[in-house]
Every structure is written in C-alpha cells, then in structure tokens.
Design an enzyme around this catalytic site. Structure first.
Site, short mmCIF file in Angstrom:
data_model
loop_
_atom_site.label_atom_id
_atom_site.label_comp_id
_atom_site.label_asym_id
_atom_site.label_seq_id
_atom_site.Cartn_x
_atom_site.Cartn_y
_atom_site.Cartn_z
N HIS A 174 -4.19 1.15 11.98
CA HIS A 174 -4.02 -0.13 12.69
C HIS A 174 -5.39 -0.73 12.96
O HIS A 174 -6.22 -0.09 13.60
CB HIS A 174 -3.29 0.13 14.01
CG HIS A 174 -2.82 -1.13 14.66
ND1 HIS A 174 -3.65 -2.19 14.92
CD2 HIS A 174 -1.59 -1.50 15.08
CE1 HIS A 174 -2.95 -3.16 15.49
NE2 HIS A 174 -1.70 -2.77 15.59
N ASN A 225 -10.45 -2.67 2.37
CA ASN A 225 -10.11 -2.70 0.94
C ASN A 225 -11.36 -2.46 0.11
O ASN A 225 -12.48 -2.46 0.63
CB ASN A 225 -9.54 -4.07 0.57
CG ASN A 225 -8.06 -4.22 0.94
OD1 ASN A 225 -7.38 -3.23 1.21
ND2 ASN A 225 -7.58 -5.44 0.95
N HIS A 253 0.83 -1.22 0.00
CA HIS A 253 0.00 0.00 0.00
C HIS A 253 0.87 1.27 0.00
O HIS A 253 0.50 2.27 0.61
CB HIS A 253 -0.94 0.04 1.19
CG HIS A 253 -1.97 -1.06 1.21
ND1 HIS A 253 -3.23 -0.92 0.69
CD2 HIS A 253 -1.91 -2.34 1.67
CE1 HIS A 253 -3.90 -2.04 0.85
NE2 HIS A 253 -3.13 -2.93 1.43
FE1 HDE Z 1 -2.60 -4.71 5.49
N1 HDE Z 1 -0.79 -3.93 5.92
N2 HDE Z 1 -1.96 -6.53 6.06
N3 HDE Z 1 -4.37 -5.56 4.91
N4 HDE Z 1 -3.26 -2.95 4.87
C1 HDE Z 1 -0.43 -2.65 5.78
O1 HDE Z 1 0.70 -1.40 7.41
C2 HDE Z 1 -0.83 -6.78 6.73
C3 HDE Z 1 -4.72 -6.87 5.05
C4 HDE Z 1 -4.50 -2.64 4.41
O2 HDE Z 1 -3.21 3.57 3.92
C5 HDE Z 1 0.90 -2.34 6.39
O3 HDE Z 1 1.07 0.77 7.88
C6 HDE Z 1 -0.75 -8.16 7.11
C7 HDE Z 1 -6.12 -7.04 4.81
C8 HDE Z 1 -4.57 -1.26 4.02
O4 HDE Z 1 -1.65 3.39 5.45
C9 HDE Z 1 1.33 -3.67 7.00
C10 HDE Z 1 -1.88 -8.74 6.61
C11 HDE Z 1 -6.59 -5.80 4.51
C12 HDE Z 1 -3.29 -0.76 4.27
C13 HDE Z 1 0.17 -4.57 6.63
C14 HDE Z 1 -2.64 -7.71 5.96
C15 HDE Z 1 -5.49 -4.89 4.57
C16 HDE Z 1 -2.50 -1.83 4.81
C17 HDE Z 1 1.89 -1.67 5.47
C18 HDE Z 1 -2.29 -10.20 6.70
C19 HDE Z 1 -8.02 -5.40 4.12
C20 HDE Z 1 -2.82 0.65 4.00
C21 HDE Z 1 2.03 -0.26 5.98
C22 HDE Z 1 -2.40 -10.67 8.05
C23 HDE Z 1 -8.97 -5.63 5.20
C24 HDE Z 1 -3.08 1.57 5.15
C25 HDE Z 1 1.23 -0.19 7.16
C26 HDE Z 1 -2.61 2.96 4.80
C27 HDE Z 1 -1.17 -1.70 5.20
C28 HDE Z 1 0.14 -5.84 7.00
C29 HDE Z 1 -3.85 -7.98 5.32
C30 HDE Z 1 -5.65 -3.51 4.30
C31 HDE Z 1 2.68 -4.22 6.60
C32 HDE Z 1 0.38 -8.82 7.87
C33 HDE Z 1 -6.91 -8.35 4.90
C34 HDE Z 1 -5.77 -0.52 3.47
O5 HDE Z 1 1.43 -3.60 8.40
#
Ligand code: HDE
Length: 701
Positions: A339, A147, A75
């Site tokens: 978060h 999402n 992202h």
């Molecule tokens: Fe994320 N995801 N994600 N994700 N995600 C990040 O956090 C992660 C997942 C989503 O505009 C990171 O600050 C793991 C689902 C959005 O700043 C990180 C898993 C969904 C955004 C991270 C998921 C999301 C992130 C990268 C599986 C939809 C952007 C930078 C367990 C419900 C937020 C950050 C923004 C961002 C990890 C799965 C949505 C690395 C480990 C499911 C919208 O922490």
C-alpha cells in the site's frame, strides 16, 4: 559468490533437498486427530456408496475447494524474495526516518510483477513491471510500491479503471491474454494522449526485461521527505540494479513465453539459490519544497513526467540485497499486501492526483482479495515492531486481545495506550506534514499537465540507433495486431507528434501514409543515461550453455569450474540426460532447451553430426573447409537463435566450430570466436559483461 551445493549445476535438486516437508509425527485432521488412511473414502462395503459421516473426506475436499483467492485485479503475476536493506546514513540530513539512519539494517520483502496478465500468464509479456518493496522498519512498515518505468499512463486515478479495461483481454472472448497488442489498448492510448510517454517506454526494450535482477525501479510519484527540524524536501525514488539494466530481444520474449513461461520467476529464484544475490542501490532525486512542486519546468505532481538524471542526479542512500527465496508462494508472494500509504515518520505523500487515488484503492482491494480487514496480521504483512491499533474482531482475527477498553480515552485500562510524543525540537508529527492547501473544488486538468509528447520524444531520441529500431519494430508488431484501421492511423499520428522518422517507419510497416505532425513539440535536451547500450556490468548468475556431445568434452568439469569461479552459472547441454564421462550431470538436453536459457554458448569438442540426430537435418552448410559441415539440427537451431539474439558463441576447438558452419553463420562475425581453453574465461566474461554483442547487427536507422 556461490554457496555450497550438493548439485552445483542443478538448483532444482538442491531445492528439493532443502524442502522440509511435513514435520509432525503423523497425518492428522485439521483438529489434530490422527489419521490412519487418507487414500480411501469411508464406504459401505468395498464397492458401495460413500457415507456422509466421512468427516476426513468432507474436510479435505472443503479445504481444497477454497484454496484459491481472487487474483490481483492488476499485477496478478508475480515473484517475490526476501532480503535486507542497509542504509548509508547520508539521507539523515533530509529525512528523519529511522531506517535511513547510518548503517541501519532493515528486513525487506520484494514482489516483482507484470501488470496486465492473469496469475498464470507468461513472465515475458511486453508490459510494465511492478517493483514493490516492503521495509519492515522499527517504526512500522514502509511500502515503496513502484514500477520499472518512471512514468505512468494517466495523470488522475479516476482514469485507472479505463486504462486497465483497455489493456485487459477484450471482454467478449477474453483474449488476448497478457498483451497490449490489440484494439482496445491502442484505441484508448491514442485517444488519451497522456499515455503516449508510458507506451513509448513499453515499446522500448524496457518492456521486456532480461531479468527482474536487471531492472531499475521507480517510485514514479513525487514524495515528500521530512528532515531534521521539520524541513521538507520533495523526492523521487530510484532503485539502481548492480547488474545493470538489460532486456530480452522480442524473439527471446516470445520464445520464452512458450518454452519457459516462468522465465523471470525461475531466473530470480535460481540466482538466489546459486548465491548470486541480486542487489540494488536506493537513490533519491531531491527537489526543494518551495510550494510550486515544479522543477525546471517539469510539474512534479504529473506522474506522466520524469526528471532526467542529467538535470537532477540520483543520490544513493542505501543498498538492498535479496538473499532468500520464499518457502511458500501462496503464504508469502500471493498474500503480501502493499500500500503506497504504508509510510513511516519522515516520508509523506504529495498532491499527485494519481497517488492520492491509490491511497484508497489498495486498502479497498485487499478487503476482497484477502477476505476481510485483518490482512495486516498475515505473517508476511505483519510489522516486526509491536502493533497496538485498538482494531478489534472481523474475519480471520488471529489475536486474542486482552482487556475490556479498546477505546480512547479510557480510564479502565489506565488510559493506555498513550500517544507517541514528538521528538525533541519537532513541531508536528513527521508523518503528517502541515502543508497549506486552499482552492476551488473542481474537476479539471492543470495546464502544466497538458504536454503529452515532449518527454516521449526526449526518451526516444536519447536511445541508441539499435534501441530505436527495436521501438519501431515493437510499434509495428503491436499496431499490426490491431484490426481497426482508424485506431492504427490515430496512433501513427501520435507518433508523428513524437518523431517523424519513427512515425514513417511504423506507417510503412502498416502500409499507411506517413503523417505530418500537427503540433509544435519542445525539443528537450537529451538524456544519455536512458540508453542501455554501452558499458560493462557484473556477470553474476548469467547462464552459460556448455554444449557437448556424449560421452562429453574431456575437460568439461574444469570448464564448468572456471565459469562458476567467474560468478556465472554453467549448464551442460548434451544429446540426452545422464552424466558425461567426467561425471558431470547433464543439465539440459538438446530436446528440452532453447537459446532463451543462455546468455552465451560454449561449444566444446566434437558435437554429434546430423546423421546421429533423431530428426531430419534441414540447414544449409556454411563456410569453413576441413571441418564438419553438418550438426545435430537442434544444436544448429540453438546456435542460430543465439546468433540472432546477439549472444556470444565461443568454440573451444575446430571440431566444435563445425556447428557454427552448419548453422550457416558468416565467418569472422563479432562474438563468434574460436578460443583456447586458457583464454575462454576472460573472453567469455568480457563479452557477457556487455550483455549482447551489439556490433553484430548494426542499426538500420
Ligand atoms: Fe497499482 N494497484 N494502482 N500502481 N500497483 C495494485 O493493489 C492502482 C499504480 C503497483 O506486488 C492493486 O494489492 C490504482 C502506479 C504495483 O502486490 C490495486 C492506480 C504504480 C502493484 C492497484 C494504480 C502502481 C500494484 C492490485 C491509479 C507505480 C503490485 C492488487 C491511481 C508507481 C503490488 C493490489 C504487489 C497493485 C491500484 C497506479 C504499482 C488494484 C487505482 C502509478 C507494483 O489496488
């Protein structure tokens, strides 16, 4: 709808007017000492060496050297906006959260993003979009980190590094950027078949949204809400866009990637600047919390599944309006830290194993990304209610804490701070539902997670024939970019489990035999709500290209006004920059624009013939006798592209129709019309409100 503007058709100029710039009396060092020169280093003589004692030089370069922070690991590419959320109050029956009380207004910040690309990648990549909302409630920050697609690739967070490594550029040459159309992605998802449902959504039009303003948002996981008296319900969150859900065509997405890589970022900012504030309603699907976390056979803890709206309607509980652009991209959009564990009393998590893993990841990643544990103090992340966390010190500590007893219990600070009291009649903190849990520690997949295909099939079969065609083309493109035949064959086999016709079409495009299914897949009831075709929506902020020759169309000013009065944004497109005879500023020139910028074209008046063009004409003449048969090739290209992209092309007179003829368009085609000035606004609004002229290209299959 529109706001006062000194440059009604030029938001760029408005933006510059607004920028306050530096406000202090003079330039200073970072310590506040006045500076008299920032253009020359301190040197020995005019042409001699620079002196190490030049503090201004060293400080300026040092700060510049450290301007970048690590981009988000996923992202990374995003765009943000501020706004307000107003609660309808009807959620108070099942959720005690303060911000859901009747008519309560809460400030929000939203960040939209793509997932796979780097921070500088194009907006229109085929990808999932992030839709993350920060609610600054009076009970603390609530982040809904969702999402634009309601299902996810994996069922357990432990697989996240695998799917991300697979989709990111291949590590030897670091290509391709921001694309899933390569071997490692399809290798992984064809082996890890829980990903098949999400990839099907990605290959659909949902993977290339027209605008962030025209996307749904989903919390994906099931959450728990705590109501009055401690009654718990399970919920899935939805954002419903007022403008409807719309997509680009694949041609538009690819064109924009080159012609305007900032397409979505610009669209969001321009719409807000023009006063066309995007709106979403927040909704929930509500399920009984009976201990099974299952609804009509769907395991609510499996994030690769969604619940069709026909089975459980979405109840709308509030409205969000985005009405202010960030003033500084870095300070706000880049430094914002979401978060999924930022929750408020009344909203809790469930045992979804993807959600549970996310709770670790986001705090952890911010430590590196934002350089220490105090990122909650960065203005965009700070709660708007008082914070008293007793956390101390650390990198970038901005608070000057008073007192000597940051520990509990203490007597030296009079025992402060005290713990919050339970509300009347409440038996447990509404942040921590006393869910019973027991079991054997094990690494395993639940049987209820094992169906990887039936919802992908339900999604595919619920769409219109045109949308299904787009899916066939998307898989054919993506797999066509894979070099390894085993990977292509394995993915086509997965498609055969989903739908035989889809598999056959993709196999044929790849030159492979059509495989037979090897599994029995359930035929679930279809969900017509999934289709984007049919219906009409508000046209706020839609861009209309008024194509004129110079000196211009005599009534171009009036024309722009009637279009603006309908809430759309008119843009004058002319052979070169400057003004038309009536004084309208030229917004785009034939040289600088492509069809991607417009939702419809209005060809007004006599357009320059091919002979006037500065580039040779190479188009075939079309039908129509007695009107010009040639036109500037750049206008011809614009018209042909708009035609292929099923956009309305309205001509205000016979002279303008010449460009349609020169473009070789068949006469009498839907949405290509000769209209008079009086009926133009109505016809235009009607056509644009349907998003595309769907009848122009009937589906193949
Ligand atoms: Fe994320 N995801 N994600 N994700 N995600 C990040 O956090 C992660 C997942 C989503 O505009 C990171 O600050 C793991 C689902 C959005 O700043 C990180 C898993 C969904 C955004 C991270 C998921 C999301 C992130 C990268 C599986 C939809 C952007 C930078 C367990 C419900 C937020 C950050 C923004 C961002 C990890 C799965 C949505 C690395 C480990 C499911 C919208 O922490």
């Amino acid at each position: 709808m529109t706001t006062e503007s000194a440059h009604p058709t030029n938001p760029e100029a408005d933006r510059r007017d607004k920028a306050p710039g530096q406000t202090s009396k003079h330039l200073t060092t970072s310590q506040g000492s006045p500076l008299t020169d920032t253009d020359h280093s301190l040197k020995v003589g005019e042409r001699g060496p620079i002196l190490l004692q030049d503090h201004h030089l060293r400080e300026k370069i040092m700060h510049f050297d450290h301007e970048r922070i690590p981009e988000r690991v996923v992202h990374a590419r995003g765009a943000g906006a501020h706004g307000k959320f107003v609660s309808y109050g009807n959620a108070a029956d099942f959720c005690v959260a303060d911000f859901l009380k009747p008519n309560k207004q809460t400030d929000v910040f939203v960040r939209f993003s793509t997932v796979a690309g780097s921070r500088g990648s194009m907006d229109t990549a085929r990808d999932t979009r992030g839709f993350a909302t920060k609610f600054y409630t009076e009970e603390g920050v609530f982040d809904l980190v969702g999402n634009n697609i309601p299902v996810f690739f994996i069922q357990d967070g432990i697989k996240f590094p695998d799917i991300v490594h697979a989709v990111k550029p291949e590590p030897d040459r670091e290509i391709p950027q921001a694309q899933s159309a390569h071997d490692t992605f399809w290798d992984f998802v064809s082996l890890h078949t829980p990903a098949q449902a999400h990839t099907m959504w990605n290959m659909s039009d949902r993977g290339i949204p027209r605008s962030y303003r025209m996307m749904e948002g989903f919390g994906v996981h099931t959450f728990r809400m705590i109501g009055p008296g401690g009654k718990a319900s399970l919920v899935k969150f939805h954002w419903k866009p007022k403008l409807g859900v719309h997509s680009l065509t694949w041609e538009e997405a690819q064109l924009a990637a080159g012609a305007d890589p900032d397409f979505h970022r610009r669209d969001l900012a321009d719409a807000i600047d023009a006063g066309a504030y995007p709106e979403w309603e927040l909704g929930v699907q509500l399920f009984e919390d009976d201990g099974t976390a299952t609804f009509q056979g769907i395991d609510l803890l499996d994030p690769t599944k969604f619940v069709p709206e026909e089975l459980c309607p979405v109840q709308l509980i509030g409205k969000m309006v985005l009405d202010r652009n960030p003033s500084n991209y870095f300070a706000e959009t880049e430094q914002v830290a979401f978060h999924p564990g930022h929750l408020v009393p009344g909203i809790d998590i469930t045992d979804d194993p993807l959600l549970q893993a996310r709770l670790f990841s986001y705090l952890d990643t911010q430590l590196t990304r934002l350089g220490g544990p105090n990122f909650a103090q960065i203005p965009i992340n700070s709660p708007k209610n008082p914070v008293n966390d007793m956390f101390r010190d650390g990198y970038h500590q901005h608070n000057i804490h008073e007192g000597i007893a940051p520990y509990k219990p203490n007597s030296l600070d009079g025992g402060c701070p005290f713990m919050a009291e339970l509300a009347n009649g409440q038996e447990f903190p509404a942040l921590e539902y006393p869910q019973e849990t027991a079991g054997t520690k094990q690494r395993s997949e639940p049987v209820s997670f094992s169906d990887h295909y039936s919802q992908a099939r339900l999604f595919y079969r619920s769409l219109s024939a045109q949308e299904r065609d787009h899916i066939k083309q998307a898989y054919s493109f993506e797999l066509g970019k894979c070099a390894d035949n085993t990977i292509r064959e394995r993915q086509v086999q997965c498609l055969a489990e989903i739908d035989a016709d889809l598999a056959a079409a993709v196999a044929s495009a790849l030159g492979l035999p059509a495989p037979a299914p090897q599994q029995d897949i359930d035929d679930l009831p279809l969900s017509p709500a999934l289709s984007q075709v049919g219906g009409t929506w508000p046209v706020d902020g839609r861009q209309i290209g008024i194509v004129v020759g110079l000196p211009g169309y005599p009534q171009d000013k009036e024309l722009a006004e009637v279009i603006r009065a309908k809430g759309m944004t008119p843009l004058i497109v002319a052979p070169h920059g400057g003004k038309t005879e009536s004084g309208m500023e030229v917004d785009r020139t034939y040289f600088t624009t492509r069809s991607i910028e417009f939702d419809a074209l209005v060809l007004a008046g006599a357009l320059p013939p091919a002979a006037d063009a500065q580039v040779p004409l190479d188009t075939k003449a079309g039908a129509g006798v007695g009107v010009p048969q040639s036109a500037d090739p750049r206008v011809v290209l614009l018209v042909q592209e708009a035609y292929r992209q099923s956009k309305p092309i309205l001509c205000l007179d016979e002279a303008a129709y010449g460009a349609v003829n020169a473009a070789g368009l068949p006469s009498g085609d839907p949405g290509v019309e000769l209209v008079d000035a009086d009926s133009l606004p109505g016809v235009l609004e009607d056509l644009v409100s349907r998003h595309r002229v769907w009848g122009r290209f009937p589906a193949e299959g």
